[in-house]
Design an enzyme around this catalytic site. Structure first.
Site, PDB file in Angstrom:
ATOM      1  N   LYS A   8       0.853  -1.182   0.000  1.00 37.52           N
ATOM      2  CA  LYS A   8       0.000   0.000   0.000  1.00 37.52           C
ATOM      3  C   LYS A   8       0.895   1.240   0.000  1.00 37.52           C
ATOM      4  CE  LYS A   8       0.843   1.062   4.509  1.00 37.52           C
ATOM      5  NZ  LYS A   8       1.685   2.214   4.907  1.00 37.52           N
ATOM      6  N   PRO A  93      10.198  -5.057  -0.273  1.00 38.10           N
ATOM      7  CA  PRO A  93      11.279  -4.749   0.673  1.00 38.10           C
ATOM      8  C   PRO A  93      10.741  -4.408   2.051  1.00 38.10           C
ATOM      9  CG  PRO A  93      10.976  -2.949  -0.902  1.00 38.10           C
ATOM     10  CD  PRO A  93      10.125  -4.079  -1.371  1.00 38.10           C
ATOM     11  N   GLY A  95      10.918  -2.609   5.960  1.00 39.64           N
ATOM     12  CA  GLY A  95      11.258  -1.296   6.489  1.00 39.64           C
ATOM     13  C   GLY A  95      11.102  -0.213   5.453  1.00 39.64           C
ATOM     14  N   GLY A  97       7.976   1.162   4.374  1.00 41.26           N
ATOM     15  CA  GLY A  97       6.796   2.003   4.475  1.00 41.26           C
ATOM     16  C   GLY A  97       5.647   1.601   3.575  1.00 41.26           C
ATOM     17  N   GLY A  99       4.029  -1.531   3.897  1.00 42.54           N
ATOM     18  CA  GLY A  99       3.152  -2.488   4.573  1.00 42.54           C
ATOM     19  C   GLY A  99       3.307  -3.930   4.150  1.00 42.54           C
ATOM     20  N   SER A 102       2.869  -6.429   7.039  1.00 43.02           N
ATOM     21  CA  SER A 102       1.487  -6.354   7.515  1.00 43.02           C
ATOM     22  C   SER A 102       0.549  -7.073   6.552  1.00 43.02           C
ATOM     23  CB  SER A 102       1.059  -4.894   7.663  1.00 43.02           C
ATOM     24  OG  SER A 102       1.861  -4.228   8.617  1.00 43.02           O
ATOM     25  N   ALA A 103       0.779  -6.890   5.259  1.00 41.59           N
ATOM     26  CA  ALA A 103      -0.041  -7.567   4.251  1.00 41.59           C
ATOM     27  C   ALA A 103       0.115  -9.079   4.362  1.00 41.59           C
ATOM     28  CB  ALA A 103       0.343  -7.101   2.852  1.00 41.59           C
ATOM     29  N   ASP A 135      -0.981  -1.733  10.856  1.00 38.17           N
ATOM     30  CA  ASP A 135      -1.421  -1.661   9.458  1.00 38.17           C
ATOM     31  C   ASP A 135      -2.200  -2.896   9.012  1.00 38.17           C
ATOM     32  OD1 ASP A 135      -0.176   0.752   9.292  1.00 38.17           O
ATOM     33  OD2 ASP A 135       1.462   0.104   7.998  1.00 38.17           O
TER      34      ASP A 135
END
Length: 274
Positions: A8, A93, A95, A97, A99, A102-103, A135
């Site tokens: 995202k 990748p 770290g 930003g 997500g 989290s995904a 997230d």
């Protein structure tokens, strides 16, 4: 069963206040994009987890996919019997930003729900996902959302970037949460991100801000250089996403020869529709 956990981008990110529990309240618009990992699960006598692609640092027990399995397995109100063999091919990748982790965790919940017919509702899966990370609940429905609170509360937003092209550039700089929040002074913005995104995209440049960006660019000038270059290439809007080092640009048309422009970077480009 095979799925493709996607990344995202954050359209704006405001740190609005420090919470009593030590976390921060935020405001942002999350928008799903088609840059994906690949996640496979098959029923098995014993649980196993393996990965390929990008190396995943840290202890396997801390991986959100493994945590998702353990969470459902140990939940008293979920009739979950059985095991799975899991393979993750890591493309997104870390770290960065976007997500990616989290995904992976959220998609693992959805796959386990389907694979073992657990009959969990969307709201139940979102609640479980919130236990994995801030997230994670977003990726259960995986549609554009205005995100607020600790990052686990959402409202639907009318936003469709179909017809636009996205370019994401990751300079392979890992930004820790501690570094991202260092020096941040929470404050409520004059304009909410959910109001700003109703404006034409070309107006976002002056008003749609990521509160992490200024300090991180001071620490890592290359990130600022990438943002400037995306604007030079014709981006209608460019920004760092989340608290990571990835910078994205929104374009009217496809951009070529990016590898020669952004050397030693991880690059993804594609249509903005998801």
């Amino acid at each position: 069963m095979l799925s493709f956990p996607n990344a995202k981008i954050n359209l704006g990110l405001n740190i609005t206040e420090k919470r009593a529990d030590g976390y921060h309240n935020i405001e942002s618009v999350f928008y799903p994009i088609a840059w994906c990992d690949a996640l496979e699960m098959i029923p098995s006598e014993n649980f196993s987890f393996a990965s390929s692609g990008l190396g995943i640092p840290g202890n396997q027990a801390n991986n959100l996919i493994v945590k998702a399995f353990e969470l459902l397995k140990n939940e008293r109100n979920v009739s979950f019997e059985g095991n799975v063999a899991i393979h993750l091919h890591k493309v997104l990748p870390m770290g960065a930003g976007i997500g990616g982790g989290s995904a992976d965790g959220a998609f693992a919940l959805k796959m386990l729900n389907e694979l073992f017919n657990l009959k969990l509702s969307v709201s139940q899966m979102q609640e479980f996902a919130s236990r994995l990370g801030s997230d994670c609940p977003f990726f259960i429905e995986n549609t554009p959302k205005f995100c607020f609170g600790k990052g686990t509360e959402f409202e639907n937003v009318e936003l469709d970037l179909k017809g636009k092209y996205l370019v994401l550039v990751n300079p392979q700089i890992h930004i820790s949460t501690a570094e991202a929040y260092s020096g941040i002074k929470p404050q409520k913005p004059e304009l909410s991100t959910k109001e700003i995104i109703k404006r034409p995209i070309y107006e976002w440049k002056e008003v749609l801000k990521n509160d992490f960006e200024e300090k991180i660019i001071q620490n890592h000038p290359k990130i600022g250089q990438i943002k400037d270059k995306l604007y030079q290439l014709g981006a209608q809007y460019a920004s760092m996403t989340g608290s990571g080092s990835t910078v994205f640009g929104i374009f009217e048309k496809e951009i070529f020869d990016l590898e020669s422009i952004f050397k030693r970077c991880i690059i993804w480009k594609g249509e903005a529709g998801f």
